[in-house]
Design an enzyme around this catalytic site. Structure first.
Site, PDB file in Angstrom:
ATOM      1  CE1 TYR A   1      39.393  82.961  42.778  1.00 15.44           C
ATOM      2  CE2 TYR A   1      39.890  84.986  43.959  1.00 15.44           C
ATOM      3  CZ  TYR A   1      40.046  84.172  42.845  1.00 15.44           C
ATOM      4  OH  TYR A   1      40.837  84.576  41.807  1.00 15.44           O
TER       5      TYR A   1
ATOM      6  CD  GLU B   1      40.646  78.898  42.823  1.00 11.66           C
ATOM      7  OE1 GLU B   1      41.034  78.456  43.924  1.00 11.66           O
ATOM      8  OE2 GLU B   1      41.378  79.495  42.028  1.00 11.66           O
TER       9      GLU B   1
ATOM     10  CG  ASP C   1      28.907  77.620  19.652  1.00 10.02           C
ATOM     11  OD1 ASP C   1      28.011  78.101  20.362  1.00 10.02           O
ATOM     12  OD2 ASP C   1      29.950  78.255  19.349  1.00 10.02           O
TER      13      ASP C   1
ATOM     14  CB  THR D   1      26.538  82.996  24.624  1.00 12.99           C
ATOM     15  OG1 THR D   1      25.382  83.113  23.792  1.00 12.99           O
ATOM     16  CG2 THR D   1      27.781  82.961  23.762  1.00 12.99           C
TER      17      THR D   1
ATOM     18  CE  LYS E   1      26.512  85.620  21.093  1.00 15.40           C
ATOM     19  NZ  LYS E   1      27.380  84.889  20.156  1.00 15.40           N
TER      20      LYS E   1
ATOM     21  NE  ARG F   1      28.964  90.478  27.038  1.00 18.02           N
ATOM     22  CZ  ARG F   1      28.109  90.702  26.031  1.00 18.02           C
ATOM     23  NH1 ARG F   1      27.035  91.423  26.199  1.00 18.02           N
ATOM     24  NH2 ARG F   1      28.355  90.213  24.835  1.00 18.02           N
TER      25      ARG F   1
HETATM   26  C1  PLP Z   1      28.754  84.686  20.168  1.00 23.72           C
HETATM   27  C2  PLP Z   1      29.284  83.350  19.827  1.00 23.72           C
HETATM   28  C3  PLP Z   1      30.381  82.810  20.502  1.00 23.72           C
HETATM   29  C4  PLP Z   1      31.275  83.622  21.421  1.00 23.72           C
HETATM   30  O1  PLP Z   1      30.686  84.082  22.544  1.00 23.72           O
HETATM   31  P1  PLP Z   1      31.435  85.220  23.429  1.00 23.72           P
HETATM   32  O2  PLP Z   1      30.540  85.294  24.607  1.00 23.72           O
HETATM   33  O3  PLP Z   1      31.452  86.438  22.588  1.00 23.72           O
HETATM   34  O4  PLP Z   1      32.779  84.725  23.754  1.00 23.72           O
HETATM   35  C5  PLP Z   1      30.765  81.508  20.209  1.00 23.72           C
HETATM   36  N1  PLP Z   1      30.107  80.777  19.295  1.00 23.72           N
HETATM   37  C6  PLP Z   1      29.055  81.283  18.600  1.00 23.72           C
HETATM   38  C7  PLP Z   1      28.370  80.428  17.586  1.00 23.72           C
HETATM   39  C8  PLP Z   1      28.615  82.575  18.832  1.00 23.72           C
HETATM   40  O5  PLP Z   1      27.605  83.064  18.136  1.00 23.72           O
END
Ligand code: PLP
Length: 415
Positions: A53, A55, A198, A224, A227, A233
């Site tokens: 933990y 935090e 994002d 993220t 990807k 993840r």
């Molecule tokens: C994949 C994605 C997310 C969400 O990510 P998770 O890890 O699945 O919660 C948010 N915004 C965009 C643009 C994405 O492609």
């Protein structure tokens, strides 16, 4: 990978894991949001940090025993700063959706207006889809792409002037064209909105310097890490110093509890990999491969949405060009050993559960070492499968070819 203890102790989970290794090894993964992490990333993920933990933040924790958690979190932050030139980084978000929620919560009050990209035009669920928590709390207005398939900046500006949003949001999960950072920024500035990008899908392409880095332009950038960035993840938020405190407070204690430190260790390892020259080669090859896929599919009569791709994926209107639905195409490809996902196209006349399109990404097969030549073969298979989509025999024959082919590109050599 040995998994000796699992094998002895839990045969069901052991069988599922080894089954999944085989599936990943033998199948052709073309889902645009997936990738293969390195063994080093897997080792960090499976480390004893999962027991701890922590935090709070490095140097400011609520519990003792933080000598090593501080080391990994600090390294993750420093490496991310180096990759993206960010003023401030928070590596604690558990994934992309929570990262966005944390960012919204940091700068918005309930009821505030946000401009985000419409889902069917390539945006993301977390950018205002009515079924999400954020859409219950904030007032999202969607902007779209124009006839040419590019973001309609004129409409965006008009909506911004009309609705006076507190936040203007860029970012996409299926849109494939470069964003005009300066134009976007100018619109946000004109109406006094905070700008956020994002970059979940394209973070790896930015890290590998295959596309321009947007981080210096935007107030807040969320992503993220799993990807194109090819990490575990997870999520991450970068921001200008003026938002640093609000973002950190919003992550903890605002939205999450203790950080997943095994995951943060794995993020640090992945960021270390992204800083190496080989990652630049990877990112460039991803874009080259996507361009080849676009060209080869076009040659075969498939319509590519948004006028083409600048990234790692293409959105294909299979219904418009071949008369089979996205769901049928996904299913037939799956039967032949190729994994993609059905996807809405802009102003899709069909439903989200059976839309007109499929989304195809090449970042995972590029990690396996596939280049232009292999992508041409893949495009050929896709055409064959779509044409023979209800002929089980043909699909089974192609699956054999795909499996044999994939075995030549090991995901983890000598698993
Ligand atoms: C994949 C994605 C997310 C969400 O990510 P998770 O890890 O699945 O919660 C948010 N915004 C965009 C643009 C994405 O492609």
């Amino acid at each position: 990978m040995a998994y000796e203890n699992l094998k002895k102790q839990d045969k069901q989970i052991y069988a599922a894991i080894t089954g999944e290794i085989k599936r990943q090894q033998e199948g052709m993964e073309l889902i645009a949001s997936e990738n293969y992490v390195s063994r080093a990333v897997l080792e960090a993920l499976g480390s004893v940090f999962t027991n701890k933990y922590s935090e709070g933040y490095p140097g400011k924790r609520y519990y003792g025993g933080q000598d090593f958690t501080d080391v990994v979190e600090t390294l993750a932050i420093e490496r991310a700063k180096k990759i993206f030139g960010a003023e401030h980084v928070n590596v604690q978000p558990h994934s992309g959706a929570p990262a966005n929620m944390i960012a919204y919560n940091a700068v918005l009050q309930p009821g505030d207006t946000v401009l985000g990209m419409d889902l069917s035009h390539g945006g993301h669920l977390t950018h205002g889809h009515p079924l999400t928590l954020s859409a219950h709390i904030y007032n999202f207005i969607g902007y779209k792409t124009n006839q040419a398939g590019e973001i309609d900046y004129k409409q965006l500006e008009k909506l911004a002037i009309e609705h006076k949003p507190k936040l203007i949001l860029a970012g996409f999960s299926a849109y494939t064209r470069k964003l005009d950072y300066k134009k976007f920024q100018a619109i946000a500035k004109k109406v006094g909105a905070i700008s956020m990008f994002d970059i979940a899908h394209i973070a790896g392409l930015i890290a590998g310097k295959a596309i321009e880095n947007p981080v210096p332009y935007f107030d807040i950038v969320t992503t993220t890490t799993h990807k194109t960035l090819r990490g575990p993840r997870g999520g991450m938020i970068m921001c200008k110093q003026q938002f640093a405190k609000a973002i950190d407070k919003s992550a903890f204690p605002g939205f999450q509890g203790g950080p997943h430190m095994n995951n943060i260790a794995a993020k640090a390892v992945a960021f270390g990999e992204a800083l190496k020259p080989a990652f630049k080669t990877y990112a460039k090859q991803v874009i080259k491969n996507a361009k080849v896929l676009e060209t080869e599919l076009r040659k075969r009569g498939f319509e590519i949405k948004f006028g083409g791709t600048d990234y790692h994926m293409v959105l294909v209107d299979v219904f418009g060009s071949k008369g089979i639905t996205g769901k049928q195409a996904e299913h037939a490809l799956d039967e032949a050993g190729i994994t993609v996902n059905k996807n809405m196209i802009p102003d899709d006349p069909r439903s989200p559960m059976d839309p007109s399109g499929i989304r195809i990404g090449v970042q995972a097969v590029t990690s396996r070492g596939m280049k232009e030549k292999e992508i041409k073969l893949i495009a050929g298979w896709i055409e064959e499968i779509v044409l023979a989509h209800d002929d089980k025999k043909v699909l089974a024959q192609i699956k054999k070819e795909v499996t044999t082919f994939c075995k030549k590109y090991p995901i983890y050599p000598a698993v």
